[in-house]
Motif scaffolding. Structure first.
Motif, PDB file in Angstrom:
ATOM      1  N   GLU A   1      -1.564   8.057  -6.433  1.00 19.08           N
ATOM      2  CA  GLU A   1      -0.404   8.546  -5.687  1.00 19.08           C
ATOM      3  C   GLU A   1       0.586   9.283  -6.594  1.00 19.08           C
ATOM      4  N   GLY A   2       0.383   9.152  -7.906  1.00 24.15           N
ATOM      5  CA  GLY A   2       1.264   9.810  -8.862  1.00 24.15           C
ATOM      6  C   GLY A   2       0.462  10.226 -10.080  1.00 24.15           C
ATOM      7  N   GLU A   3       0.587   9.437 -11.157  1.00 25.65           N
ATOM      8  CA  GLU A   3      -0.161   9.729 -12.374  1.00 25.65           C
ATOM      9  C   GLU A   3      -1.636   9.402 -12.197  1.00 25.65           C
ATOM     10  N   PRO A   4      -2.507  10.197 -12.828  1.00 26.74           N
ATOM     11  CA  PRO A   4      -3.942   9.883 -12.777  1.00 26.74           C
ATOM     12  C   PRO A   4      -4.207   8.496 -13.370  1.00 26.74           C
ATOM     13  N   PHE A   5      -5.296   7.863 -12.929  1.00 30.41           N
ATOM     14  CA  PHE A   5      -5.609   6.523 -13.431  1.00 30.41           C
ATOM     15  C   PHE A   5      -6.813   6.587 -14.365  1.00 30.41           C
ATOM     16  N   SER A   6      -6.941   5.550 -15.166  1.00 30.89           N
ATOM     17  CA  SER A   6      -7.970   5.505 -16.199  1.00 30.89           C
ATOM     18  C   SER A   6      -9.192   4.712 -15.739  1.00 30.89           C
ATOM     19  N   LYS A   7     -10.292   4.854 -16.470  1.00 25.16           N
ATOM     20  CA  LYS A   7     -11.500   4.070 -16.195  1.00 25.16           C
ATOM     21  C   LYS A   7     -11.220   2.584 -16.398  1.00 25.16           C
ATOM     22  N   ALA A   8     -10.386   2.267 -17.397  1.00 27.89           N
ATOM     23  CA  ALA A   8     -10.051   0.860 -17.636  1.00 27.89           C
ATOM     24  C   ALA A   8      -9.355   0.254 -16.418  1.00 27.89           C
ATOM     25  N   GLN A   9      -8.476   1.016 -15.773  1.00 26.66           N
ATOM     26  CA  GLN A   9      -7.811   0.526 -14.568  1.00 26.66           C
ATOM     27  C   GLN A   9      -8.817   0.314 -13.437  1.00 26.66           C
ATOM     28  N   VAL A  10      -9.742   1.250 -13.300  1.00 29.23           N
ATOM     29  CA  VAL A  10     -10.767   1.128 -12.264  1.00 29.23           C
ATOM     30  C   VAL A  10     -11.606  -0.122 -12.493  1.00 29.23           C
ATOM     31  N   ASP A  11     -12.039  -0.329 -13.744  1.00 24.58           N
ATOM     32  CA  ASP A  11     -12.858  -1.497 -14.062  1.00 24.58           C
ATOM     33  C   ASP A  11     -12.120  -2.798 -13.751  1.00 24.58           C
TER      34      ASP A  11
ATOM     35  N   ASP B   1       0.824  -1.202   0.000  1.00 21.54           N
ATOM     36  CA  ASP B   1       0.000   0.000   0.000  1.00 21.54           C
ATOM     37  C   ASP B   1       0.867   1.263   0.000  1.00 21.54           C
ATOM     38  N   SER B   2       1.957   1.242   0.763  1.00 23.43           N
ATOM     39  CA  SER B   2       2.804   2.430   0.878  1.00 23.43           C
ATOM     40  C   SER B   2       3.585   2.723  -0.395  1.00 23.43           C
ATOM     41  N   SER B   3       3.720   1.732  -1.273  1.00 27.15           N
ATOM     42  CA  SER B   3       4.472   1.940  -2.517  1.00 27.15           C
ATOM     43  C   SER B   3       3.580   1.896  -3.757  1.00 27.15           C
ATOM     44  N   ALA B   4       2.262   1.810  -3.570  1.00 28.70           N
ATOM     45  CA  ALA B   4       1.343   1.665  -4.699  1.00 28.70           C
ATOM     46  C   ALA B   4       1.249   2.948  -5.523  1.00 28.70           C
TER      47      ALA B   4
END
Length: 238
Positions: free
Chosen positions: A202-212, A177-180
């Motif tokens: 925690e860094g770059e924004p994530f996509s809907k595909a990643q969420v799904d 979790d601390s390095s995610a």
């Protein structure tokens, strides 16, 4: 891919639940997600908060805390930080999503989740264990004749998922979790509907595909947790 713990990417930590861990609460259990251990108790009181008085409806609320040496450094006792308040509100919301307040009647169930040892996922372990403690308490009330029916509409459980090094992971421990790169806490009922989804980059924004993709991991994990809850509580006939 194998993780540092030896688990597969879509594998839960070892889950252990000890029912009736303490004898005074109407419902209690110790739940362990790997090295994370949380004591969950359910206390039943007659009466409800003022805003529900004479409504015929009950209430479920929760408190969450971490014992002073539940982690690497000592935590101040009776910590009321914003994080603590946010987690206990999440636990309360999650449980209220599956309780029929009219069938509960004008009584309050107070859930206490005390983290004995923390290694990531304390809020999700708390929700999963809190439901077991709640179920045990309500079953006791029904057995004693205080309730004519069990005021539960479904099971509810929670799990964490995340992405680290481009790899999707289920049930993150503290190191993961601390390095995610991003992580999510997902709360679901047994029928597969969502109560809450908390996601953070925690860094770059994530996509809907990643969420799904992560939600599919979460659904798999929560399905396994509900099986454990059913084993602990027996047939609730929900």
């Amino acid at each position: 891919m194998k993780r540092n713990s030896g688990r597969k990417v879509d594998q839960l930590r070892k889950i252990k639940v000890t029912k009736d861990y303490t004898k005074y609460a109407e419902g209690a259990c110790l739940i362990e997600f790997g090295e994370t251990r949380v004591l969950c108790t359910a206390s039943v009181e007659n009466g409800v908060p003022p805003f529900l008085k004479n409504s015929g409806k009950g209430w479920v609320t929760a408190e969450y805390g971490m014992l002073p040496r539940s982690c690497g450094t000592r935590i101040r006792r009776n910590n009321t930080s914003g994080r603590i308040q946010e987690i206990q509100r999440l636990i309360g919301r999650s449980l209220r999503a599956v309780v029929d307040m009219e069938q509960l009647g004008e009584r309050t169930v107070k859930i206490d989740c005390d983290v004995i040892q923390a290694d990531g996922g304390t809020r999700t372990a708390s929700i999963t264990g809190a439901f077991i403690a709640l179920g045990l308490a309500l079953k006791k009330l029904k057995k004693e004749g205080a309730l004519s029916v069990l005021p539960l509409k479904d099971y509810v459980a929670a799990i964490s998922v995340g992405v680290s090094g481009g790899q999707k992971l289920l049930d993150l421990d503290y190191q993961e979790d601390s390095s995610a790169d991003m992580d999510m806490n997902v709360v679901m009922v047994g029928r597969g509907q969502f109560v809450e989804i908390q996601g953070t980059a925690e860094g770059e924004p994530f996509s809907k595909a990643q969420v799904d993709a992560l939600l599919k991991f979460a659904q798999k994990g929560i399905k396994e947790l509900v099986v454990i809850q059913k084993k602990m509580l027996g047939n609730l006939e929900l």
